[in-house]
Enzyme design. Structure first.
Site, short mmCIF file in Angstrom:
data_model
loop_
_atom_site.label_atom_id
_atom_site.label_comp_id
_atom_site.label_asym_id
_atom_site.label_seq_id
_atom_site.Cartn_x
_atom_site.Cartn_y
_atom_site.Cartn_z
N SER A 193 -85.55 31.73 48.66
CA SER A 193 -84.43 31.85 47.73
C SER A 193 -84.59 30.86 46.59
O SER A 193 -85.06 29.73 46.80
CB SER A 193 -83.11 31.59 48.45
OG SER A 193 -82.04 31.49 47.54
N TYR A 208 -76.96 26.69 53.42
CA TYR A 208 -77.79 27.87 53.13
C TYR A 208 -79.05 27.47 52.38
O TYR A 208 -80.16 27.86 52.74
CB TYR A 208 -77.00 28.89 52.30
CG TYR A 208 -77.87 29.99 51.72
CD1 TYR A 208 -78.36 31.00 52.55
CD2 TYR A 208 -78.22 30.00 50.38
CE1 TYR A 208 -79.18 32.01 52.03
CE2 TYR A 208 -79.03 30.99 49.86
CZ TYR A 208 -79.50 31.99 50.69
OH TYR A 208 -80.32 32.97 50.18
#
Length: 321
Positions: A193, A208
């Site tokens: 990501s 996250y």
């Protein structure tokens, strides 16, 4: 000191030649980098992934990027092992792929990564024993239900993030890689990501981002460890892709130039598998955004990311009221 030396060189014939050469080399380097980027993004053909083996295993394969990978790999002639927690979706996607590609063999395996990952992956390993799995796509992943300060994140939420994003990816990789080592070939693609690689921080989604940072470092380390075994390990770093997860946390609706559909993203992603890059950003506008982000000071990027997170908190409060 440097400027005075440069001024002196400009007055000397050899100095003029030296400065001109340095300028040419800089221009050549930048031009070469641009041409390489253009070739890699738009012209470089995809590798024949069947050279790694007859089967591909994909986690999180019933929606978004995972589902797009399943259809694309089937179109390239790879048999599939689809792994997901939803048996109904698994059967539906499997049926759709078989209808479109009748020569492709598709196996499904139900595995809830938010549950007992170790036992689930152990059963999966037994179920796929003997299959020539040449390509592994570790796509399964979850994020926060909404933007939250670290001290407000419920233990159940962050433990689930760790189980799915970290433990799940680690155990699935551990289950598949030994077979690749024995055969001397394989490709492992972990979906990272931009939250952990492109921006210096991801406030209000800290855990996250940390789990995706783990995926990034794991991938780059395994790339070095297993390269001499004929195994290509890669962390692919997308920014926003128009998927259900992105719409949940970032109000991403329709796809656009900067937010591709899952199918568009995977078209680009496939072309990067097997090429000598431990970390890459396959989609062209994502790589452009990464380049410009690298030119900005961390403090500016941090303030920008925090403002986005705070805006999402405000919007959530307004919705609840």
């Amino acid at each position: 000191m440097f400027s005075s030396t440069l001024d002196y060189l400009k007055t000397q014939p050899l100095g003029i030649i030296l400065i001109s050469c340095l300028g040419f080399l800089s221009l050549f380097k930048n031009s070469t980098s641009l041409l390489t980027w253009l070739y890699n993004i738009f012209l470089r053909p995809a590798k024949d992934l069947r050279s790694y083996g007859a089967w591909a295993l994909i986690t999180g394969s019933t929606d978004g990027i995972g589902k797009a990978f399943a259809f694309k790999l089937a179109g390239m002639g790879l048999n599939l092992v689809l792994v997901s927690r939803n048996s109904t979706k698994l059967k539906r996607v499997s049926s759709e792929i078989r209808n479109e590609y009748p020569d492709i063999d598709v196996k499904i395996f139900e595995l809830d990564f938010s549950g007992d990952v170790v036992a689930g992956v152990s059963r999966m390993k037994e179920a796929v024993k003997g299959l020539d799995i040449g390509v592994l796509i570790n796509n399964v992943g979850v994020t926060y239900p909404e933007a939250m300060y670290f001290d407000e994140v419920d233990e159940k939420i962050w433990m689930n993030l760790v189980r799915v994003n970290v433990i799940g990816t680690t155990f699935v990789t551990g289950a598949v890689v030994p077979g690749m080592v024995a055969r001397g070939r394989g490709a492992v693609v972990n979906i990272g990501s931009g939250a952990s690689a492109i921006v210096p921080s991801h406030p209000l989604y800290a855990i996250y981002a940390a789990t995706k940072g783990y995926i990034d470092q794991l991938s780059r380390s395994l790339y070095v460890e297993y390269k001499h075994y004929g195994i290509d390990v890669q962390c692919q770093v997308p920014l926003y892709v128009s998927t259900k997860m992105a719409s949940q946390v970032a109000a991403v609706g329709k796809s656009s130039v900067f937010v591709p559909s899952a199918d568009k993203y995977v078209e680009s992603a496939i072309r990067f598998i097997g090429h000598d890059q431990a970390r890459c950003t396959p989609y062209w506008t994502h790589s452009i955004q990464w380049f410009f982000a690298s030119l900005l000071p961390d403090s500016l990027l941090n303030a920008w990311r925090l403002s986005i997170g705070l805006k999402r908190i405000k919007n959530t409060i307004n919705i609840h009221h």
